[in-house]
Design a protein around this motif. Structure first.
Motif, PDB file in Angstrom:
ATOM      1  N   SER A  31     106.217  29.491-111.300  1.00 29.46           N
ATOM      2  CA  SER A  31     107.553  29.696-110.741  1.00 29.46           C
ATOM      3  C   SER A  31     108.097  31.103-110.970  1.00 29.46           C
ATOM      4  CB  SER A  31     108.525  28.685-111.351  1.00 29.46           C
ATOM      5  OG  SER A  31     108.586  28.881-112.756  1.00 29.46           O
ATOM      6  N   GLY A  32     107.394  31.908-111.765  1.00 29.99           N
ATOM      7  CA  GLY A  32     107.916  33.235-112.084  1.00 29.99           C
ATOM      8  C   GLY A  32     106.915  34.333-111.781  1.00 29.99           C
ATOM      9  N   PRO A  33     107.334  35.557-111.957  1.00 34.23           N
ATOM     10  CA  PRO A  33     106.420  36.684-111.727  1.00 34.23           C
ATOM     11  C   PRO A  33     105.359  36.754-112.824  1.00 34.23           C
ATOM     12  CG  PRO A  33     108.475  37.456-112.664  1.00 34.23           C
ATOM     13  CD  PRO A  33     108.642  35.988-112.411  1.00 34.23           C
ATOM     14  N   SER A  34     104.218  37.301-112.499  1.00 33.44           N
ATOM     15  CA  SER A  34     103.144  37.454-113.484  1.00 33.44           C
ATOM     16  C   SER A  34     103.343  38.767-114.229  1.00 33.44           C
ATOM     17  CB  SER A  34     101.779  37.457-112.795  1.00 33.44           C
ATOM     18  OG  SER A  34     100.772  37.719-113.732  1.00 33.44           O
ATOM     19  N   PRO A  35     103.331  38.728-115.545  1.00 30.31           N
ATOM     20  CA  PRO A  35     103.518  39.958-116.315  1.00 30.31           C
ATOM     21  C   PRO A  35     102.272  40.839-116.354  1.00 30.31           C
ATOM     22  CG  PRO A  35     103.203  38.134-117.784  1.00 30.31           C
ATOM     23  CD  PRO A  35     103.229  37.569-116.401  1.00 30.31           C
ATOM     24  N   SER A  36     101.163  40.341-115.829  1.00 28.72           N
ATOM     25  CA  SER A  36      99.926  41.133-115.835  1.00 28.72           C
ATOM     26  C   SER A  36      99.121  40.790-114.597  1.00 28.72           C
ATOM     27  CB  SER A  36      99.117  40.842-117.099  1.00 28.72           C
ATOM     28  OG  SER A  36      98.802  39.466-117.156  1.00 28.72           O
ATOM     29  N   ASP A  96      90.449  20.487-126.388  1.00 30.37           N
ATOM     30  CA  ASP A  96      90.871  20.427-127.792  1.00 30.37           C
ATOM     31  C   ASP A  96      91.613  21.690-128.224  1.00 30.37           C
ATOM     32  OD1 ASP A  96      90.045  17.908-128.369  1.00 30.37           O
ATOM     33  OD2 ASP A  96      88.392  18.467-129.673  1.00 30.37           O
ATOM     34  N   TRP A  97      91.735  22.658-127.345  1.00 33.21           N
ATOM     35  CA  TRP A  97      92.425  23.900-127.640  1.00 33.21           C
ATOM     36  C   TRP A  97      93.687  23.984-126.794  1.00 33.21           C
ATOM     37  CZ3 TRP A  97      87.212  23.374-127.717  1.00 33.21           C
ATOM     38  CH2 TRP A  97      86.558  23.799-128.875  1.00 33.21           C
ATOM     39  N   TYR A  98      94.450  25.028-127.045  1.00 28.76           N
ATOM     40  CA  TYR A  98      95.673  25.273-126.288  1.00 28.76           C
ATOM     41  C   TYR A  98      95.640  26.707-125.787  1.00 28.76           C
ATOM     42  CZ  TYR A  98      97.226  21.013-128.517  1.00 28.76           C
ATOM     43  OH  TYR A  98      97.314  19.722-128.942  1.00 28.76           O
ATOM     44  N   THR A  99      96.450  26.979-124.775  1.00 28.21           N
ATOM     45  CA  THR A  99      96.528  28.332-124.256  1.00 28.21           C
ATOM     46  C   THR A  99      97.905  28.536-123.633  1.00 28.21           C
ATOM     47  OG1 THR A  99      95.349  30.016-122.985  1.00 28.21           O
ATOM     48  CG2 THR A  99      95.602  27.845-121.934  1.00 28.21           C
ATOM     49  N   PHE A 100      98.137  29.732-123.156  1.00 24.91           N
ATOM     50  CA  PHE A 100      99.362  30.066-122.445  1.00 24.91           C
ATOM     51  C   PHE A 100      98.965  30.497-121.047  1.00 24.91           C
ATOM     52  CE2 PHE A 100     100.256  30.602-126.904  1.00 24.91           C
ATOM     53  CZ  PHE A 100     101.437  29.898-127.036  1.00 24.91           C
ATOM     54  N   ALA A 101      99.531  29.833-120.053  1.00 19.27           N
ATOM     55  CA  ALA A 101      99.219  30.130-118.656  1.00 19.27           C
ATOM     56  C   ALA A 101     100.439  30.747-117.997  1.00 19.27           C
ATOM     57  CB  ALA A 101      98.815  28.850-117.931  1.00 19.27           C
ATOM     58  N   HIS A 102     100.186  31.568-116.982  1.00 20.83           N
ATOM     59  CA  HIS A 102     101.296  32.157-116.223  1.00 20.83           C
ATOM     60  C   HIS A 102     102.083  31.041-115.554  1.00 20.83           C
ATOM     61  CE1 HIS A 102      99.680  36.170-116.698  1.00 20.83           C
ATOM     62  NE2 HIS A 102      98.520  35.725-116.300  1.00 20.83           N
ATOM     63  N   ARG A 103     103.376  31.127-115.660  1.00 21.27           N
ATOM     64  CA  ARG A 103     104.214  30.153-114.954  1.00 21.27           C
ATOM     65  C   ARG A 103     104.121  30.415-113.454  1.00 21.27           C
ATOM     66  NH1 ARG A 103     107.450  26.943-117.855  1.00 21.27           N
ATOM     67  NH2 ARG A 103     107.842  27.555-120.003  1.00 21.27           N
ATOM     68  N   PHE A 123     107.693  33.848-118.907  1.00 24.24           N
ATOM     69  CA  PHE A 123     106.471  34.230-118.189  1.00 24.24           C
ATOM     70  C   PHE A 123     105.328  33.232-118.373  1.00 24.24           C
ATOM     71  CE2 PHE A 123     108.369  38.543-118.595  1.00 24.24           C
ATOM     72  CZ  PHE A 123     108.426  38.841-117.242  1.00 24.24           C
ATOM     73  N   TYR A 124     105.266  32.593-119.538  1.00 21.94           N
ATOM     74  CA  TYR A 124     104.106  31.753-119.869  1.00 21.94           C
ATOM     75  C   TYR A 124     104.522  30.343-120.248  1.00 21.94           C
ATOM     76  CZ  TYR A 124     101.681  36.218-120.238  1.00 21.94           C
ATOM     77  OH  TYR A 124     101.158  37.447-119.979  1.00 21.94           O
TER      78      TYR A 124
END
Length: 184
Positions: free
Chosen positions: A133-138, A124-131, A116-117
């Protein structure tokens, strides 16, 4: 060129002792972890030895609590990133995924999370973004969170259950799932 607020070395805390005391009571941060305000002229980076910067918005936005879950530590360890480097949106997505799995009576799975992510750089930071290519879990997520970088204090790193690495920009690792990955 002077660094902007997107750089760790340019972020200073605006918290007062009164705000820190209230926050510690509200979120039950124990004195055992020695919560401490940084000096007014001390940026978040370079870090203090045996301490890590703790952003207050991580608790009130991402629903994070001190004493990390095993799944959160597993995600951080896999991606080789320190909790202080993940912005509140990224931590919120980890927590939302884990809570959704538990609500469905399922064990949170790192590979499903990765389905999903994707792990991305946010200055300077990192995060998790929705892919894409796939469905969004939220759905209906906030896209902006102001003033989170300047609301931090120091905590002893005793509350981190394992050594969590500090990620440097020049580290490259392939985090992609195998093409044949399938889940139910």
């Amino acid at each position: 060129m002077a660094p902007g607020k997107e750089h760790l070395s340019a972020n200073f805390s605006v918290l007062t002792q009164k705000h820190l005391d209230k926050f510690n009571r509200e979120y039950q941060i124990t004195t055992f972890l020695n919560p401490k305000l940084p000096a007014q002229n001390k940026a978040v980076y370079p870090f203090l030895v045996r301490k890590f910067p703790f952003y207050t918005r991580v608790c009130n936005f991402a629903n994070y609590r001190v004493r990390s879950t095993k799944f959160l530590i597993k995600v951080l360890w896999f991606f080789g990133v320190h909790i202080s480097q993940v912005n509140p949106f990224g931590l919120s997505r980890i927590n939302h995924f884990e809570l959704s799995c538990r609500a469905l009576n399922r064990k949170p799975d790192l590979n499903v999370f990765r389905y999903f992510y994707e792990f991305i750089t946010a200055r300077d930071w990192y995060t998790f973004a929705h892919r894409k290519s796939g469905p969004s879990p939220s759905s209906e997520e906030k896209s902006s969170l102001k003033n989170w970088k300047d609301h931090f204090f120091w905590l002893d790193d005793l509350c981190l259950t394992t050594d969590i690495a500090w990620r440097f920009k020049d580290q490259s690792v392939d985090f992609e799932l195998k093409e044949d990955f399938i889940f139910n």
